[in-house]
Design an enzyme around this catalytic site. Structure first.
Site, short mmCIF file in Angstrom:
data_model
loop_
_atom_site.label_atom_id
_atom_site.label_comp_id
_atom_site.label_asym_id
_atom_site.label_seq_id
_atom_site.Cartn_x
_atom_site.Cartn_y
_atom_site.Cartn_z
CB THR A 122 -0.91 0.01 1.24
OG1 THR A 122 -1.82 -1.10 1.15
CG2 THR A 122 -1.70 1.30 1.35
CB THR A 174 6.69 3.35 -3.51
OG1 THR A 174 7.17 4.56 -2.94
CG2 THR A 174 7.80 2.77 -4.39
CG ASP A 200 4.13 -2.81 1.48
OD1 ASP A 200 3.76 -1.75 0.93
OD2 ASP A 200 3.63 -3.23 2.54
CB ALA A 205 9.82 1.18 3.63
CG ASP A 206 6.24 5.49 5.82
OD1 ASP A 206 5.80 6.15 4.87
OD2 ASP A 206 5.54 4.68 6.46
CE LYS A 252 5.46 -2.00 5.20
NZ LYS A 252 5.10 -1.11 4.06
N GLY A 301 0.82 5.24 5.51
CA GLY A 301 -0.46 5.14 4.81
C GLY A 301 -1.55 4.47 5.64
CD GLU A 311 1.70 -1.47 4.63
OE1 GLU A 311 1.56 -0.80 3.60
OE2 GLU A 311 2.24 -1.02 5.66
#
Length: 225
Positions: A28, A31, A83, A85-86, A96, A99, A105
């Site tokens: 999610t 990206t 997935d 990642a922040d 993460k 969002g 996740e």
């Protein structure tokens, strides 16, 4: 190169891990959006996969693009999950949950044979924590958890959407905390946070990642554990 283009570079490299017959976890976020778009195009060109989505938003996008979405219970086990990642550090540790999908996740990552993380170069850091760490909490306990985390010096802030509390797909709350100055080792911090009744999950992903793909300019930098 812009962060948007770097996200696309990483996403297009990551989808090379997907082959027909696989069951794929779809992440999610901004990206992951490019990754899902690319898989949708691959499906239109004959790729045959089944996918498990980590959020309602991802599920809607995948179905719109013609990707077959099944439940995690139906899948049982995933071949690969891709997935975003922040933040991601050199030890394959992540923050993460920006969002709001951190719970699903983490569940999907736990049930995947291979976890591939994609990100633009701004997300690659020497130390986690400039990005606030999201914590998912049961609404019944949120206000007391806020006080407890504040007492730990973690400066918690309840995430809002307009003038109302932000709600996850599981109808839980999110608290964003500041771990930058904490002296607690990350594994210990994870355990301390999850020992608080009402904390469902944290955005610390410390052991699940196998491959990190960073878009850097026009190139994809691939790191494998």
């Amino acid at each position: 190169m812009s962060a948007v283009n770097e996200k696309k570079v990483a996403a297009l490299e990551a989808v090379k891990y997907i082959k027909s017959g696989m069951t794929v976890g779809l992440g999610t976020g901004s990206t992951a959006f490019f990754m899902i778009e690319a898989i949708g195009e691959m499906v239109q060109n004959g790729l045959q996969i089944k996918a498990v989505a980590t959020s309602d938003e991802t599920e809607k996008l995948a179905k719109k693009l013609g990707i077959e979405v099944i439940t995690l219970a139906e899948a049982q086990r995933l071949d690969v999950t891709i997935d975003g990642a922040d933040e991601v550090d050199e030890n394959f540790q992540l923050i993460k949950g920006g969002g709001g999908a951190l719970l699903r996740e983490k569940i999907v990552a736990h049930n995947s044979d291979l976890n591939v993380i994609i990100a633009d170069s701004s997300k690659s850091v020497a130390k986690l924590g400039k990005f606030k760490l999201p914590i998912e909490t049961i609404p019944f306990a949120t206000q007391l958890i806020l006080k407890e985390l504040d007492g730990m010096g973690l400066c918690p802030v309840q995430r809002m959407k307009g003038d109302k509390a932000y709600k996850t797909d599981e109808n839980n709350d999110i608290l964003d905390i500041d771990i930058w100055d904490t002296e607690i080792e990350l594994n210990d911090l994870e355990q301390q946070l999850k020992s608080i009744p009402g904390v469902v999950e944290t955005g610390l992903f410390l052991t699940s990642t196998n491959v990190v793909i960073i878009g850097k300019g026009e190139e994809a930098v691939i790191k494998k554990k």
